[in-house]
Design a protein around this motif. Structure first.
Motif, PDB file in Angstrom:
ATOM      1  N   GLY A  19      25.337 -24.320  52.877  1.00 34.19           N
ATOM      2  CA  GLY A  19      25.605 -23.327  54.127  1.00 34.19           C
ATOM      3  C   GLY A  19      24.609 -23.012  55.093  1.00 34.19           C
ATOM      4  N   ASP A  68      29.199 -11.455  56.958  1.00 38.39           N
ATOM      5  CA  ASP A  68      28.484 -11.302  57.889  1.00 38.39           C
ATOM      6  C   ASP A  68      28.608  -9.710  58.330  1.00 38.39           C
ATOM      7  OD1 ASP A  68      26.983 -11.404  60.318  1.00 38.39           O
ATOM      8  OD2 ASP A  68      28.546 -12.133  61.437  1.00 38.39           O
ATOM      9  N   SER A  74      33.403 -14.304  58.563  1.00 42.24           N
ATOM     10  CA  SER A  74      32.127 -15.008  58.678  1.00 42.24           C
ATOM     11  C   SER A  74      31.379 -14.773  57.421  1.00 42.24           C
ATOM     12  CB  SER A  74      31.487 -14.928  59.867  1.00 42.24           C
ATOM     13  OG  SER A  74      32.107 -15.471  60.934  1.00 42.24           O
ATOM     14  N   TYR A  76      27.594 -16.072  55.018  1.00 43.95           N
ATOM     15  CA  TYR A  76      26.425 -16.751  55.147  1.00 43.95           C
ATOM     16  C   TYR A  76      25.677 -16.864  53.638  1.00 43.95           C
ATOM     17  CZ  TYR A  76      26.422 -15.960  60.189  1.00 43.95           C
ATOM     18  OH  TYR A  76      26.875 -16.007  61.415  1.00 43.95           O
ATOM     19  N   VAL A  80      20.247 -16.816  54.522  1.00 50.98           N
ATOM     20  CA  VAL A  80      20.465 -16.684  55.803  1.00 50.98           C
ATOM     21  C   VAL A  80      20.751 -15.305  56.242  1.00 50.98           C
ATOM     22  CG1 VAL A  80      22.021 -17.621  57.629  1.00 50.98           C
ATOM     23  CG2 VAL A  80      21.350 -18.970  55.730  1.00 50.98           C
ATOM     24  N   HIS A  81      21.606 -14.390  55.458  1.00 51.63           N
ATOM     25  CA  HIS A  81      21.960 -13.121  55.725  1.00 51.63           C
ATOM     26  C   HIS A  81      20.642 -12.345  55.844  1.00 51.63           C
ATOM     27  CE1 HIS A  81      23.642  -9.305  55.025  1.00 51.63           C
ATOM     28  NE2 HIS A  81      24.511  -9.795  55.596  1.00 51.63           N
ATOM     29  N   THR A 152      18.271 -19.892  63.955  1.00 50.11           N
ATOM     30  CA  THR A 152      18.738 -18.537  63.889  1.00 50.11           C
ATOM     31  C   THR A 152      18.909 -17.910  65.175  1.00 50.11           C
ATOM     32  OG1 THR A 152      16.634 -17.877  63.042  1.00 50.11           O
ATOM     33  CG2 THR A 152      18.544 -18.428  61.418  1.00 50.11           C
TER      34      THR A 152
END
Length: 217
Positions: A19, A68, A74, A76, A80-81, A152
């Motif tokens: 991901g 998310d 969504s 992540y 990433v989050h 991002t």
């Protein structure tokens, strides 16, 4: 021990499957993981598959899916989050500071009529800031159509760009609150709005900057 291009690509494809699809973050994580695999192979004499499995096991928590902020569907990977969360936290802090400074400036104006003029001036500045931001953001949006890189920054820019139309009603609303409490809230809201506009341009320019680096590599 340096990894071969095929081994680097193997790590890259694994990150995509887990991901991590934003190129800026993927390049950063890939570099860390590749370095750790090289270190494992050098110090413990492990083969690439064994070192690869060991390092990815160590990173397993960072790849756990996290929901998310503003979406029910969504998700992540945690890493990433975390990056998106840090950016949001920075913007919230800057918004709060900007709003406080504007409210302090507003309080220094004692005359009621001058307070109204202060708000009208901020509304005028807000209108021109909105128009300028919308024009620049549209140019960046069109440029991004040709961009092959994801980042991002682009992700956050696209989200903010879609919110511009929502704030249009706030911009064209001619009413000005006349009681002090609502005036202070209005001034604070304008402070947050200024930061929002700046964040759109900032994210767009950061993606353009990353795209240039990505193209060279």
């Amino acid at each position: 021990m340096k990894l071969s291009p095929s081994q680097i690509e193997c790590i890259n494809q694994t990150l995509i499957k887990k991901g991590v699809k934003f190129d800026d973050l993927k390049m950063e994580v890939l570099d860390h993981i590749a370095s750790q695999i090289e270190y494992e192979m050098k110090t413990t004499k492990k083969t690439f598959p064994d070192a690869y499995n060991q390092v990815f096991d160590n990173w397993s928590d960072e790849f756990k899916l996290t929901r998310d902020f503003f979406s029910i569907k969504s998700t992540y990977p945690k890493l990433v989050h975390s990056k998106l969360k840090k950016q949001l936290q920075r913007e919230v802090i800057i918004s709060v500071v900007t709003s406080i400074l504007l409210i302090i400036s507003f309080q220094l104006v004692e005359n009621i009529q001058e307070k109204l003029e202060f708000i009208r001036l901020m509304k005028d500045i807000m209108f021109y800031a909105f128009c300028t931001t919308a024009a620049v953001a549209l140019i960046i949006k069109l440029w991004n159509l040709k961009s092959k890189a994801t980042s991002t920054y682009k992700h956050l820019f696209d989200r903010r760009f879609s919110l511009l139309i929502i704030f249009l009603s706030f911009i064209i609303n001619p009413s000005i609150p006349h009681d002090l409490t609502n005036q202070n809230l209005f001034v604070a809201t304008i402070g947050c709005f200024y930061v929002f506009l700046l964040s759109i341009i900032f994210m767009g320019m950061k993606h353009i900057q990353f795209q240039r680096i990505f193209s060279i590599q």
